[in-house]
Scaffold this active site. Structure first.
Site, mmCIF file in Angstrom:
data_model
loop_
_atom_site.group_PDB
_atom_site.id
_atom_site.type_symbol
_atom_site.label_atom_id
_atom_site.label_comp_id
_atom_site.label_asym_id
_atom_site.label_seq_id
_atom_site.Cartn_x
_atom_site.Cartn_y
_atom_site.Cartn_z
ATOM 1 N N ARG A 232 45.685 83.152 58.779
ATOM 2 C CA ARG A 232 45.703 84.600 58.195
ATOM 3 C C ARG A 232 46.751 84.856 56.969
ATOM 4 O O ARG A 232 47.678 84.428 57.254
ATOM 5 C CB ARG A 232 45.841 85.391 59.714
ATOM 6 C CG ARG A 232 44.762 85.600 60.563
ATOM 7 C CD ARG A 232 43.472 86.246 59.927
ATOM 8 N NE ARG A 232 42.394 86.386 60.838
ATOM 9 C CZ ARG A 232 41.463 85.459 61.095
ATOM 10 N NH1 ARG A 232 41.604 84.158 60.555
ATOM 11 N NH2 ARG A 232 40.447 85.769 61.848
ATOM 12 N N GLU A 262 42.167 90.699 51.204
ATOM 13 C CA GLU A 262 41.022 90.287 51.039
ATOM 14 C C GLU A 262 39.860 91.018 50.871
ATOM 15 O O GLU A 262 39.636 92.255 51.239
ATOM 16 C CB GLU A 262 40.715 89.168 52.709
ATOM 17 C CG GLU A 262 41.582 88.237 52.819
ATOM 18 C CD GLU A 262 41.332 87.129 53.972
ATOM 19 O OE1 GLU A 262 40.178 87.524 54.531
ATOM 20 O OE2 GLU A 262 41.795 86.155 54.236
ATOM 21 N N HIS A 281 38.408 82.738 52.475
ATOM 22 C CA HIS A 281 38.533 82.971 54.152
ATOM 23 C C HIS A 281 36.906 82.192 54.535
ATOM 24 O O HIS A 281 36.220 82.905 55.182
ATOM 25 C CB HIS A 281 38.501 84.280 54.421
ATOM 26 C CG HIS A 281 38.900 84.286 55.789
ATOM 27 N ND1 HIS A 281 39.729 85.345 56.379
ATOM 28 C CD2 HIS A 281 38.587 83.466 56.860
ATOM 29 C CE1 HIS A 281 39.972 85.268 57.840
ATOM 30 N NE2 HIS A 281 39.239 84.256 57.989
ATOM 31 N N GLY A 283 37.034 79.103 56.027
ATOM 32 C CA GLY A 283 37.371 78.071 57.040
ATOM 33 C C GLY A 283 36.303 77.829 58.169
ATOM 34 O O GLY A 283 35.979 76.718 58.292
ATOM 35 N N ALA A 284 35.644 79.015 58.540
ATOM 36 C CA ALA A 284 34.467 78.599 59.447
ATOM 37 C C ALA A 284 33.240 78.718 58.958
ATOM 38 O O ALA A 284 32.277 78.613 59.833
ATOM 39 C CB ALA A 284 34.761 79.789 60.818
HETATM 40 C C1 MLT Z 1 37.812 83.295 62.590
HETATM 41 O O1 MLT Z 1 38.793 83.822 63.156
HETATM 42 O O2 MLT Z 1 36.839 82.976 63.533
HETATM 43 C C2 MLT Z 1 37.594 82.794 61.386
HETATM 44 O O3 MLT Z 1 38.597 83.395 60.550
HETATM 45 C C3 MLT Z 1 36.285 83.050 61.016
HETATM 46 C C4 MLT Z 1 36.130 84.563 60.310
HETATM 47 O O4 MLT Z 1 35.917 85.417 61.067
HETATM 48 O O5 MLT Z 1 35.345 84.553 59.528
#
Ligand code: MLT
Length: 291
Positions: A232, A262, A281, A283-284
């Site tokens: 974060r 962001e 952002h 990552g996921a």
């Molecule tokens: C998460 O906390 O799962 C990740 O930061 C992914 C997101 O929320 O975009």
């Protein structure tokens, strides 16, 4: 049920919900649209990028269920949710794998000058002689937060021939022994920063981790090391990181997937540096994880 989708989720999942429910979406429409649409909703599906404070949630008198399509809870007022008895479901597993994988994308991008090489080549510059980087094999991989994501990063690191060490919020002899059996050395934050060639951050953002990596901590890192923050924004002090990276001492490079500010139109204070890799952002954000 009356469902509000506040953040982007897998298109097939949304279509599936729409078959049996009254679904509204405010994806990409900003906080004001969310505040307006939430009023009659019973379920809210969200990720990062929206703010779920008591003022916003308080408008939804019928809200029964929050679905966090991912992991982080830093944008949700948990005291309010608990006090009202709203059920919260998190889905951290699939995103954890995606985040762990991107950690290595960022690490390699920073250590091997991939983006600089790409930019120069597009302008016709063959900068081969200027882009010698650092390899991973045999290097120490420092993991700040060996939890669900951090331990996957350690495993992937070992596959690259790296030697992982790191820290956890609640260390114990049992934890140290468990990690040692998996090839991971448990130390504290200072030991992680001082002992690693590459440091990656995998802790949630809360009062105890805000500003965790500031000028002092960056100053403890090894000369010639790299930092990846995929957790974060706010955990790393961006102004302190900028100063260190401008000097290239002790860090020579960094990669940040998360930022203090962001969203559309926001520009990182580190954007002017060639030795920084910046992503929005993501990552996921793999199809596999989102599905
Ligand atoms: C998460 O906390 O799962 C990740 O930061 C992914 C997101 O929320 O975009």
């Amino acid at each position: 049920m009356k469902i509000l989708i506040a953040s982007q989720i897998d298109a097939d999942a949304q279509a599936h919900l729409e078959q049996g429910h009254d679904v509204r979406s405010v994806v990409g429409q900003g906080q004001d649209a969310l505040v307006e649409a939430i009023v009659d909703r019973e379920v809210l599906v969200f990720r990062s990028g929206v703010s779920l404070d008591p003022g916003t949630l308080g408008r939804a008198r019928d809200l029964k269920l929050l679905v966090r399509a991912g992991s982080g809870l830093d944008n949700l007022d948990m005291d309010y949710v608990t006090g009202r008895g709203i059920v919260l479901e998190r889905i951290p597993g699939p995103g954890a794998q995606a985040v762990a994988e991107l950690t290595f994308g960022l690490l390699l991008a920073a250590a091997r000058n991939i983006l600089v090489g790409d930019r120069l080549l597009r302008d016709g510059h063959w900068a081969k002689s200027k882009l010698t980087g650092d390899g991973l094999r045999g290097k120490r991989l420092g993991i700040v937060g060996i939890g669900s994501i951090g331990s996957r990063v350690a495993e992937l690191g070992m596959a690259w021939g790296m030697r992982p060490l790191g820290c956890v919020e609640h260390p114990s002899d049992a934890r140290a022994a468990d990690l040692a059996a998996r090839g991971i050395e448990l130390t504290d934050l200072a030991g992680t920063l001082e002992g690693a060639d590459f440091v990656t951050i995998h802790v949630p953002l809360d009062d105890s981790t805000r500003g965790l990596i500031g000028a002092n901590e960056l100053g403890r890192m090894r000369r010639g090391s790299y930092l990846v923050n995929i957790a974060r924004g706010g955990i790393v002090d961006e102004a302190a990181l900028l100063a260190v990276l401008e000097r290239k001492d002790p860090l020579v490079g960094a990669a940040l997937d998360v930022h203090v500010a962001e969203g559309e139109g926001k520009v990182s204070p580190l954007a002017g540096l060639d030795n920084v890799v910046l992503t929005p952002h993501i990552g996921a954000a793999t199809r596999d994880a989102q599905r």
